[in-house]
Design an enzyme around this catalytic site. Structure first.
Site, PDB file in Angstrom:
ATOM      1  N   LYS A  78       0.852  -1.189   0.000  1.00  0.00           N
ATOM      2  CA  LYS A  78       0.000   0.000   0.000  1.00  0.00           C
ATOM      3  C   LYS A  78       0.894   1.247   0.000  1.00  0.00           C
ATOM      4  O   LYS A  78       1.667   1.456   0.931  1.00  0.00           O
ATOM      5  CB  LYS A  78      -0.900  -0.025   1.238  1.00  0.00           C
ATOM      6  CG  LYS A  78      -1.752   1.216   1.370  1.00  0.00           C
ATOM      7  CD  LYS A  78      -2.689   1.129   2.562  1.00  0.00           C
ATOM      8  CE  LYS A  78      -3.332   2.471   2.829  1.00  0.00           C
ATOM      9  NZ  LYS A  78      -4.107   2.507   4.071  1.00  0.00           N
ATOM     10  N   VAL A 183     -15.246 -16.192  28.911  1.00  0.00           N
ATOM     11  CA  VAL A 183     -15.244 -15.554  30.241  1.00  0.00           C
ATOM     12  C   VAL A 183     -16.700 -15.287  30.636  1.00  0.00           C
ATOM     13  O   VAL A 183     -17.426 -14.600  29.922  1.00  0.00           O
ATOM     14  CB  VAL A 183     -14.452 -14.217  30.208  1.00  0.00           C
ATOM     15  CG1 VAL A 183     -14.562 -13.494  31.544  1.00  0.00           C
ATOM     16  CG2 VAL A 183     -13.001 -14.467  29.845  1.00  0.00           C
ATOM     17  N   LEU A 331     -10.571  -2.315  19.696  1.00  0.00           N
ATOM     18  CA  LEU A 331     -11.941  -1.790  19.598  1.00  0.00           C
ATOM     19  C   LEU A 331     -12.534  -1.470  20.965  1.00  0.00           C
ATOM     20  O   LEU A 331     -13.408  -0.618  21.084  1.00  0.00           O
ATOM     21  CB  LEU A 331     -12.832  -2.809  18.875  1.00  0.00           C
ATOM     22  CG  LEU A 331     -12.410  -3.125  17.426  1.00  0.00           C
ATOM     23  CD1 LEU A 331     -13.281  -4.225  16.832  1.00  0.00           C
ATOM     24  CD2 LEU A 331     -12.491  -1.871  16.557  1.00  0.00           C
ATOM     25  N   GLU A 340      -8.727   6.302   7.282  1.00  0.00           N
ATOM     26  CA  GLU A 340      -7.270   6.439   7.129  1.00  0.00           C
ATOM     27  C   GLU A 340      -6.547   5.219   7.712  1.00  0.00           C
ATOM     28  O   GLU A 340      -5.372   5.296   8.054  1.00  0.00           O
ATOM     29  CB  GLU A 340      -6.772   7.737   7.771  1.00  0.00           C
ATOM     30  CG  GLU A 340      -7.081   8.993   6.941  1.00  0.00           C
ATOM     31  CD  GLU A 340      -6.158   9.169   5.724  1.00  0.00           C
ATOM     32  OE1 GLU A 340      -5.203   8.395   5.576  1.00  0.00           O
ATOM     33  OE2 GLU A 340      -6.425  10.079   4.916  1.00  0.00           O
ATOM     34  N   ILE A 344      -5.480  -0.441  13.554  1.00  0.00           N
ATOM     35  CA  ILE A 344      -4.418  -1.385  13.927  1.00  0.00           C
ATOM     36  C   ILE A 344      -3.208  -0.589  14.441  1.00  0.00           C
ATOM     37  O   ILE A 344      -2.543  -0.989  15.395  1.00  0.00           O
ATOM     38  CB  ILE A 344      -4.071  -2.330  12.751  1.00  0.00           C
ATOM     39  CG1 ILE A 344      -5.278  -3.243  12.493  1.00  0.00           C
ATOM     40  CG2 ILE A 344      -2.817  -3.155  13.048  1.00  0.00           C
ATOM     41  CD1 ILE A 344      -5.193  -4.123  11.257  1.00  0.00           C
TER      42      ILE A 344
END
Ligand code: FAD
Length: 496
Positions: A78, A183, A331, A340, A344
């Site tokens: 990229k 959990v 998250l 954009e 990560i």
């Protein structure tokens, strides 16, 4: 409670869980024990394919072989993101990872170009940008040059699920213990409120001193248990849903992401080695799910190979990313839409920050406050950059775009736009992830044209300026013919 931190527990085995586990264990080594808990029943979000250049530092620190990584994760190269129909329909620009021209003390290259444009030089910024030239020619190879003028910074498109699997193998070799299980209950210390253990459905108990919450949007520890709260930014970034669908790979693999604006959001096209990633990010207040589905499926450029998946999200961030002995990463810490490709990266930078501030002697409020302050600034800077794309547009062809133009933007962004509009000046604040070159490209690409240029640009004679620009263009063009196509590069390199 101020116990030394010996045992770290990562809850979640998505991209953020495995990046956290791999990086913490690689750097902190035998000074910590690390256990990761994940549930096959719940699974991972299963999207997220585009990255930005710092991912290469992450892989380097981990000692990952690049050719093996490209093979294992079906990755492609990229060089930037092509924004299509954002400023207005039919217009496009590349937000490249490179920098146009050459760097000059005190004066950005674009000031010289602005002056040259007044001398009838019709060239544009991107003609001086090697990333742009390679992207448009569909070419790539790693360029090793000591001269920064011919750098070719790049990142990857990859299958994030395969990356997590790859990092799992890697982490287990380093000694990370993986526990599979759901959990069901979380134990807290009655006095401090710190988490002490996770109770799994199969009866197992996982104890820890420090917990990294990578449980996804729900934030099982940071939110469901500690009720940390969430700062909602959906008035600034109004898209709140995405539909993702993979499609067959195309014959030619582009070395950049495509971001195509639609009437109530935008669509991504991400080329991988084995398939194309596609998705539509949209505002549910401006577009129904059915309209969004029709737009996405009607705009695929190859056949879908799985059912589309709808994902709901709320843009914003946790008030505290680190609360008591829980640090939310991924998250669970907040969400900024993938315009954009920053999610990560936010995982990577949170782990690096944690390593810098690691509380080996016990949790102390000054470390926690510093971590939270830096995290907040980072989220806010990225938020502003994303808002810029929506707000600085000439599009008025739908309610969505009209709302974007009229939206009240953060003062920090308004200031940045104003100073650029008046004088062409740009300033990088407090380690902003996005460089001046990024801000410049998106400002210009979205149609913000500075009224002035820096007076330093006038210190060069017309002839000298014209000659200098001609030379820079020539230097930037020179490598293109010798480079292989992106596909040839992938074939050759992945064979290694
Ligand atoms: P998840 O993948 O949701 O993982 C959560 C983990 O927690 C799972 O392993 C699950 O089993 C575990 N878990 C949850 N509850 C329990 C429980 N009770 N017991 C045991 N385990 C549990 N990022 C980018 O950088 N680039 C992109 O192009 C990009 N595109 C995106 C597009 C969209 C539409 C969205 C929504 C996100 C995108 N992202 C992108 C973000 C990226 O997907 C995430 O940052 C990344 O996948 C990390 O997710 P995660 O690991 O935090 O959560």
């Amino acid at each position: 409670m101020n116990n030394p931190i010996k045992k770290v527990v990562v809850l979640g085995g998505g991209t953020s869980g495995w990046i956290s586990a791999a990086l913490l264990k690689k750097i902190l080594g035998s000074s910590i024990q690390l256990e990761l808990v994940e549930s096959d029943d719940i699974g991972t979000i299963g999207v997220g394919e585009a990255t930005i250049p710092p991912i290469r530092h992450l892989n380097n620190v981990l000692g990952i072989n690049e050719a093996e990584f490209l093979r294992e994760t079906k990755a492609t190269i990229k060089l930037g993101i092509n924004f299509e129909d954002w400023k207005n329909r039919g217009h496009s620009y590349l937000h490249s990872f490179g920098a146009a021209g050459k760097s000059l003390a005190f004066c950005h290259f674009h000031h010289l170009l602005k002056r040259a444009n007044q001398l009838e030089d019709g060239s544009h910024l991107w003609q001086y940008d090697l990333n742009y030239l390679c992207a448009k020619a569909g070419k790539f190879a790693q360029i090793k040059s000591k001269d920064p003028i011919i750098e070719l910074p790049y990142a990857y498109h990859f299958d994030a699920g395969l990356y997590a699997k790859y990092l799992r193998k890697f982490s287990e070799k380093l000694g990370v213990i993986r526990t599979e299980g759901l959990v069901e209950h979380v134990e807290q210390c009655p006095t401090s409120g710190h988490i002490t253990s996770l109770k799994l459905k199969n009866g197992q108990t996982v104890n820890g001193d420090l917990f990294i919450d990578c449980s996804g949007f729900r934030g099982l520890l940071i939110q469901e248990k500690l009720r940390t709260g969430y700062e909602d930014w959906s008035h600034l970034l109004q898209c709140d849903r995405a539909i993702a669908v993979p499609s067959e790979r195309l014959d030619k693999t582009l070395p950049y992401t495509r971001s195509i604006a639609h009437s109530a959001g935008w669509q991504w096209r991400i080329p991988l080695q084995h398939r194309n990633g596609n998705g539509l990010v949209y505002s549910s207040s401006h577009c129904s799910d059915q309209q969004a589905m029709d737009t996405l499926m009607g705009n695929l450029d190859s056949k879908a190979i799985a059912d589309p998946k709808v994902i709901r999200f709320q843009t914003g961030r946790r008030y505290q990313q680190w609360n008591k002995n829980v640090i939310a990463i991924g998250l669970s810490s907040g969400f900024l839409e993938p315009l954009e490709s920053t999610s990560i990266h936010l995982v990577q930078s949170a782990v690096v920050r944690l390593v810098h501030l690691f509380p080996h002697l016990g949790i102390n409020s000054s470390l926690v406050d510093e971590f939270n302050k830096q995290s907040a600034t980072e989220f806010e800077q990225i938020r502003d950059f994303l808002v810029l794309h929506y707000h600085a547009t000439e599009r008025t062809d739908s309610d969505f775009w009209q709302d974007m133009c009229q939206m009240k933007i953060p003062d920090s962004l308004a200031h940045k736009i104003e100073i650029f509009k008046q004088s062409g000046r740009l300033f990088r604040e407090q380690n902003d992830l996005f460089t001046d070159s990024s801000w410049l490209q998106v400002m210009l690409g979205q149609g913000i044209i500075p009224q002035d240029y820096h007076p330093i640009a006038d210190t060069m004679s017309d002839e000298k300026l014209t000659e200098m620009l001609r030379k820079v263009k020539e230097i930037k063009q020179a490598p293109i013919d010798k480079l292989p196509s992106h596909d040839e590069f992938l074939t050759m390199y992945c064979r290694q």
